[in-house]
Write a protein that holds these residues in place. Structure first.
Motif, short mmCIF file in Angstrom:
data_model
loop_
_atom_site.label_atom_id
_atom_site.label_comp_id
_atom_site.label_asym_id
_atom_site.label_seq_id
_atom_site.Cartn_x
_atom_site.Cartn_y
_atom_site.Cartn_z
N PHE A 1 0.80 -1.23 0.00
CA PHE A 1 0.00 0.00 0.00
C PHE A 1 0.84 1.29 0.00
CE2 PHE A 1 -2.83 3.25 1.79
CZ PHE A 1 -3.86 3.17 0.84
N PRO A 2 1.90 1.41 0.81
CA PRO A 2 2.71 2.65 0.74
C PRO A 2 3.27 2.88 -0.67
CG PRO A 2 3.28 1.39 2.69
CD PRO A 2 2.41 0.51 1.86
N GLY A 3 3.76 1.81 -1.29
CA GLY A 3 4.25 1.94 -2.67
C GLY A 3 3.14 2.29 -3.64
N PHE A 4 1.95 1.77 -3.37
CA PHE A 4 0.79 2.07 -4.20
C PHE A 4 0.50 3.58 -4.19
CE2 PHE A 4 -3.80 2.87 -4.25
CZ PHE A 4 -4.15 2.34 -5.48
N VAL A 5 0.49 4.18 -3.02
CA VAL A 5 0.22 5.62 -2.90
C VAL A 5 1.32 6.43 -3.59
CG1 VAL A 5 -0.03 7.53 -1.27
CG2 VAL A 5 -1.08 5.31 -0.77
N ILE A 6 2.57 6.08 -3.30
CA ILE A 6 3.69 6.81 -3.89
C ILE A 6 3.70 6.67 -5.41
CG2 ILE A 6 6.21 6.92 -4.01
CD1 ILE A 6 6.24 6.04 -1.06
N PHE A 7 3.41 5.47 -5.88
CA PHE A 7 3.47 5.20 -7.32
C PHE A 7 2.46 6.06 -8.06
CE2 PHE A 7 2.92 2.71 -11.20
CZ PHE A 7 4.22 2.40 -11.50
N TYR A 8 1.27 6.16 -7.53
CA TYR A 8 0.26 6.95 -8.23
C TYR A 8 0.48 8.45 -8.04
CZ TYR A 8 -1.93 2.69 -9.62
OH TYR A 8 -2.15 1.47 -10.22
N LEU A 9 1.20 8.85 -7.00
CA LEU A 9 1.66 10.23 -6.92
C LEU A 9 2.69 10.51 -8.01
CD1 LEU A 9 2.00 10.78 -3.05
CD2 LEU A 9 0.30 11.79 -4.58
N PHE A 10 3.50 9.48 -8.33
CA PHE A 10 4.47 9.62 -9.43
C PHE A 10 3.76 9.85 -10.76
CE2 PHE A 10 8.08 7.06 -7.24
CZ PHE A 10 8.40 8.18 -6.51
N ILE A 11 2.62 9.20 -10.96
CA ILE A 11 1.86 9.40 -12.19
C ILE A 11 1.40 10.86 -12.28
CG2 ILE A 11 -0.28 8.83 -13.40
CD1 ILE A 11 0.04 5.98 -12.51
N ILE A 12 0.95 11.41 -11.15
CA ILE A 12 0.56 12.82 -11.13
C ILE A 12 1.77 13.71 -11.41
CG2 ILE A 12 -0.35 14.68 -9.67
CD1 ILE A 12 -1.97 12.53 -8.18
N ALA A 13 2.92 13.35 -10.81
CA ALA A 13 4.14 14.13 -11.05
C ALA A 13 4.55 14.07 -12.52
CB ALA A 13 5.27 13.60 -10.17
N SER A 14 4.34 12.92 -13.16
CA SER A 14 4.68 12.78 -14.57
C SER A 14 3.80 13.69 -15.43
CB SER A 14 4.49 11.32 -15.02
OG SER A 14 5.37 10.47 -14.34
N LEU A 15 2.54 13.83 -15.05
CA LEU A 15 1.61 14.62 -15.84
C LEU A 15 1.73 16.12 -15.54
CD1 LEU A 15 -1.53 12.33 -15.53
CD2 LEU A 15 -0.05 12.58 -17.53
N LYS A 16 2.04 16.46 -14.27
CA LYS A 16 2.03 17.86 -13.86
C LYS A 16 3.42 18.43 -13.57
CE LYS A 16 -2.50 18.18 -13.84
NZ LYS A 16 -3.21 19.09 -14.78
N GLY A 17 4.42 17.58 -13.43
CA GLY A 17 5.75 18.05 -13.04
C GLY A 17 6.59 18.49 -14.22
N SER A 18 7.91 18.58 -13.99
CA SER A 18 8.84 19.02 -15.03
C SER A 18 8.79 18.09 -16.23
CB SER A 18 10.27 19.05 -14.47
OG SER A 18 11.20 19.26 -15.51
N PRO A 19 8.74 18.64 -17.46
CA PRO A 19 8.74 17.79 -18.65
C PRO A 19 10.11 17.22 -18.98
CG PRO A 19 8.71 20.10 -19.28
CD PRO A 19 8.62 20.07 -17.79
N VAL A 20 11.16 17.71 -18.30
CA VAL A 20 12.52 17.22 -18.54
C VAL A 20 12.74 15.95 -17.72
CG1 VAL A 20 14.98 17.75 -18.42
CG2 VAL A 20 13.33 19.54 -19.01
N GLY A 21 13.15 14.88 -18.39
CA GLY A 21 13.22 13.57 -17.77
C GLY A 21 13.96 13.53 -16.45
N ASN A 22 15.27 13.90 -16.45
CA ASN A 22 16.04 13.73 -15.22
C ASN A 22 15.82 14.87 -14.23
OD1 ASN A 22 17.51 15.70 -16.62
ND2 ASN A 22 19.46 14.99 -15.78
N HIS A 23 14.81 15.72 -14.48
CA HIS A 23 14.38 16.71 -13.50
C HIS A 23 13.01 16.37 -12.93
CE1 HIS A 23 17.17 20.37 -14.35
NE2 HIS A 23 17.82 19.23 -14.45
#
Length: 554
Positions: free
Chosen positions: A205-227
């Motif tokens: 479950f902790p990984g589940f929450v973090i993983f789907y936060l990563f999906i949000i970060a991918s959509l809303k965060g920096s478009p530069v890969g290693n940033h």
């Protein structure tokens, strides 16, 4: 005894020959020269991409950029500068102030001069974010004589030939089968944890929450890969840990905590941890799942679909691991696929037959040092209820549709630990064993997966870690917009994966069988020989992943 002495003499001779061999490859530096390098930086490489000099040469670099601002940092040398269009550069230098502190400043220059006083191969890389493939923009400075490199190559050849002479020319005596260690008996409390209904959920479950936060970060965060944190954690850290830690030590350990199929499984079971047990079985299971509950077609119970999906995914691999939006899109598609599959089929059919990562995890997990197995197979034979497969009030029937009583490979064991919970005889153990214990390759779909993984590891190393910018541009079709180079890149990748390497491997296997006078089943021989490429593939992927870790986390 005499033959062993002869082999020992040959090995010693080859050792000293290997030490002397490098002098035939090493360029003997003559008089030191001044070498002027017209360095052109452009997305995503340098021209020239490889610079060859001799130790002691004076190097004058005249840099320019043909598109955007780029950087230049030379590993092993105190040389760093920024390159702008028009031949303008800013060189970094350090100086000590009156208080003894190191200060940094930049000078505007047209050329950079330094002496190549260290031999070897040194990577220079871009330090200015210039686009999606910025982390992979590199070049090489090779300073001769590169004695250490050729010495190591020669010694590697010596080790290979020596091992062949020592072990490969005599049949040897049969070895006693080593008894695996049951970790449930060695580590206090481990079996107790495995038997808890909440064990997998608490880990997942902790990984589940973090993983789907990563999906949000991918959509809303920096478009530069290693940033972007999603790219850094998923494709750099996770990918490295998967190949170097999870698989060698835990087999399909990642499958136990993978967050992608979790929602589908929870919906299918209508529970997070509770067991939905019914007395009257439905299609051999004491559970009623949400959906149609169909079984996966027998003709598709192999790895061909996984191989196709993996190749399609890897065709855009350089885009996936550098574009956060592409990564999020892929994860959302996988999530949708797991949900659809769970409504149509029962058990983890997506993980078993469709997941592109699950395919190679299955094969590579055969080399793992741990395995869930029955302690005594005779106990399983006498027990009629088969709770591990059908389910019980204490646990679900194996969602991977595996019967531990006959399971002899890690390939399809997702370490869900349900068999530990359901077995009324306490006949399941978690064993520590030698690396590479499972050695049975069952069909050509598994063999092709092993070969595809090895070829892709080599291809990615050349594309992303190599200094050749034109290969990066060919693979980077969404930015370069060059269709024909991209199609050529894909053609080479597919031909090497599906035809050239498998063809060479099958041909050499059959040729070896003929020379050895082998009278058995040639197909089975070819399949079994392909197993040796599993540890090679694991270490090839570690070799690819480790530089990304070192560069991006330094």
């Amino acid at each position: 005894m005499q033959s062993k002495i002869i082999r020992l003499v040959l090995i010693i001779f080859l050792f000293f020959a290997a030490l002397g061999l490098p002098r035939f490859f090493v360029e003997i530096p003559g008089e030191n020269k001044t070498r002027v390098i017209e360095l052109v930086a452009g997305k995503y490489g340098y021209t020239p991409e490889r610079i060859f000099v001799n130790k002691g040469d004076t190097i004058i670099v005249k840099p320019t950029s043909k598109d955007v601002t780029h950087g230049f940092l030379l590993d092993g040398y105190p040389v760093e500068f920024t390159i702008k269009q028009g031949g303008i550069a800013y060189q970094k230098y350090e100086w000590e102030d009156d208080e003894g502190k190191i200060q940094t400043d930049w000078d505007k220059v047209n050329e950079i001069e330094f002496v190549a006083d260290k031999e070897g191969k040194f990577i220079f890389r871009c330090t200015q974010v210039c686009g999606n493939l910025h982390p992979f923009m590199t070049g090489e400075l090779i300073v001769a004589p590169n004695t250490l490199y050729y010495t190591m190559v020669s010694l590697s050849v010596w080790i290979f030939i020596s091992l062949f002479l020592w072990f490969g020319t005599s049949p040897g005596s049969p070895k006693k089968e080593r008894k695996n260690l049951n970790l449930f008996e060695i580590i206090p409390g481990l079996k107790y944890l495995f038997k808890r209904r909440s064990f997998q959920f608490v880990l997942l479950f902790p990984g589940f929450v973090i993983f789907y936060l990563f999906i949000i970060a991918s959509l809303k965060g920096s478009p530069v890969g290693n940033h972007n944190i999603a790219i850094i954690i998923v494709w750099i850290l996770w990918w490295f840990l998967l190949k170097s830690v999870f698989v060698p030590l835990g087999g399909r350990l990642w499958c136990m905590i993978c967050p992608l199929p979790a929602p589908a499984e929870w919906i299918s079971r209508k529970a997070f941890t509770a067991v939905g047990f019914i007395k009257k079985p439905i299609k051999g299971k004491h559970h009623k799942y949400t959906g149609l509950g169909l079984d996966w077609p027998k003709k598709l119970r192999n790895m061909w679909l996984q191989n196709v999906i993996f190749l399609l995914m890897i065709s855009f691999g350089i885009i996936l691991i550098t574009r956060p939006v592409a990564t999020a899109t892929m994860f959302l598609l996988i999530l949708a696929a797991t949900l659809v599959m769970s409504f149509i089929f029962r058990n983890r059919v997506f993980c078993l037959y469709l997941c592109p990562v699950g395919g190679f995890l299955g094969n590579y997990s055969m080399a793992s040092m741990t395995a869930l197995r029955v302690i005594d197979k005779d106990v399983c034979k006498k027990h009629k209820n088969k709770c591990c497969l059908k389910g019980s009030p204490d646990g679900w029937g194996c969602p991977w549709n595996q019967y531990p009583g006959t399971m002899d490979r890690n390939n399809h064991c997702g370490l869900c630990t349900e068999c530990v919970k359901t077995c009324p005889k306490d006949n399941i153990g978690f064993f520590l064993r030698p690396f590479g214990s499972d050695r049975t390759i069952k069909d050509y779909s598994e063999m092709y997966n092993i070969l595809i993984m090895l070829v892709v590891a080599i291809a990615f190393s050349i594309t992303m870690l190599g200094p050749w910018g034109y290969i990066k541009q060919a693979a980077n079709v969404t930015e370069s917009r060059q269709i024909y180079p991209f199609l050529i890149y894909l053609s080479v990748l597919y031909i090497m994966s599906l035809a050239f390497f498998p063809g060479i491997f099958i041909f050499l296997s059959r040729l070896s069988a003929r020379f050895a006078g082998y009278k058995g089943d040639i197909k089975q021989l070819v399949l079994q020989l392909s197993y040796m490429l599993i540890p090679v593939g694991i270490f090839a992927w570690i070799a690819f992943s480790l530089p990304s870790i070192m560069v991006n986390y330094s």
